[in-house]
Scaffold this active site. Structure first.
Site, PDB file in Angstrom:
ATOM      1  N   ARG A 177       2.700   0.662   3.872  1.00 53.43           N
ATOM      2  CA  ARG A 177       2.096  -0.063   2.753  1.00 53.43           C
ATOM      3  C   ARG A 177       2.157   0.782   1.478  1.00 53.43           C
ATOM      4  O   ARG A 177       2.376   0.254   0.387  1.00 53.43           O
ATOM      5  CB  ARG A 177       0.653  -0.454   3.073  1.00 53.43           C
ATOM      6  CG  ARG A 177       0.560  -1.501   4.177  1.00 53.43           C
ATOM      7  CD  ARG A 177      -0.866  -1.929   4.428  1.00 53.43           C
ATOM      8  NE  ARG A 177      -1.411  -2.691   3.314  1.00 53.43           N
ATOM      9  CZ  ARG A 177      -2.685  -3.037   3.203  1.00 53.43           C
ATOM     10  NH1 ARG A 177      -3.560  -2.635   4.125  1.00 53.43           N
ATOM     11  NH2 ARG A 177      -3.108  -3.743   2.169  1.00 53.43           N
ATOM     12  N   CYS A 235      -7.785   2.415  -0.933  1.00 51.22           N
ATOM     13  CA  CYS A 235      -7.036   1.892   0.216  1.00 51.22           C
ATOM     14  C   CYS A 235      -6.677   0.454  -0.094  1.00 51.22           C
ATOM     15  O   CYS A 235      -6.335   0.132  -1.231  1.00 51.22           O
ATOM     16  CB  CYS A 235      -7.868   2.019   1.491  1.00 51.22           C
ATOM     17  SG  CYS A 235      -9.477   1.197   1.406  1.00 51.22           S
TER      18      CYS A 235
END
Length: 281
Positions: A177, A235
């Site tokens: 990611r 995050c």
């Protein structure tokens, strides 16, 4: 004040005088299910109160991201219903890598409640170490906690971008990611330019117990953290980044900033840049 507690120490505290026993919050949660409430019904620590990430530890998804900070009034109501006492000890646990428990730890600290610890190894360690579990739902006496926001530093998007330039901003997501290879949840792939990848899975062992302070200090030094340097974390939605903040505190770097909106907030605005690849950019 300690940030982690062992199963042995927690068992001893729960066996102590009633007025000194910690409130235990079960915060088990999984992005793809099954719901943590089901796991709680199947078995939980004695006296533990199930506390839902989506409805207690976060506000409704929206412009602020997928797990924005809850309204202080709502948080105070829910924590009081769970029995949290002003100044009283609290222990939080999950059943994975400690990242959801770290969100609860961080949120209580943000709310001005310092006496909170994460159960090292979580539910798995509790059962592996031979401690008893319960299936009856807890019915705690109402608490009297006063939520006082501001106990932990919170970053907005501009502050996160500045920290990525002038300090160290750690991206807690998995490498795929961070690099932009995949983005299964949020509007765009990639990372905040200048951020360094520090996957949250690196804070714990295979059985979910936290690495030692020395091991975590070495990890962050290897990521480029210098003594006294300003540091923060983000995050996907501000949950797993909480484990970076906790790991930094364990490693001797307390007070790291949390970009609470994280990538789910950053990526909503097409004017904010997104870097891709292995390098910070």
């Amino acid at each position: 004040m300690r940030s982690l507690i062992s199963t042995t120490d927690l068992a001893a505290a729960l066996a102590g005088p009633a007025g000194d026993r910690p409130v235990v919050l079960d915060v088990r949660w999984r992005l793809t299910g099954p719901p943590g409430a089901e796991s709680y019904r199947d078995g939980h620590l004695p006296g533990a109160v199930f506390t839902d990430l989506d409805h207690v530890l976060a506000a409704e998804p929206g412009e602020g991201g997928r797990h924005p900070l809850p309204d202080p009034v709502d948080l105070q109501r829910d924590l009081r219903a769970a029995g949290v006492r002003d100044g009283g000890p609290v222990v939080v646990y999950d059943d994975a890598d400690g990242s959801v428990a770290a969100r609860a730890w961080w949120l209580l600290r943000w709310a001005g409640h310092d006496d909170v610890a994460v159960l090292d190894g979580g539910y798995a360690a509790w059962t592996t170490d031979g401690h008893e579990v319960d299936t009856e739902p807890a019915r705690p006496e109402p608490g009297d906690i006063e939520v006082r926001p501001g106990g932990m530093p919170v970053l907005d998007a501009d502050e996160a971008a500045a920290l990525a330039r002038d300090g160290l901003l750690l991206d807690a997501r998995a490498a795929a990611r961070y690099t932009g290879e995949t983005e299964p949840v949020d509007p765009r792939a990639g990372h905040i330019p200048g951020a360094v990848n520090a996957p949250f899975a690196g804070h714990t062992t295979a059985d979910g117990r936290w690495h030692t302070p020395e091991e975590l200090a070495d990890r962050f030094a290897g990521l480029g953290l210098r003594p006294g340097e300003p540091v923060g974390a983000y995050c996907g939605s501000g949950v797993t980044a909480s484990s970076v903040v906790l790991a930094l505190e364990i490693a001797g770097h307390p007070g790291a900033g949390l970009y609470a909106g994280s990538w789910s907030h950053w990526s909503r605005n097409p004017d904010r840049p997104a870097a891709t690849g292995d390098l910070p950019g």
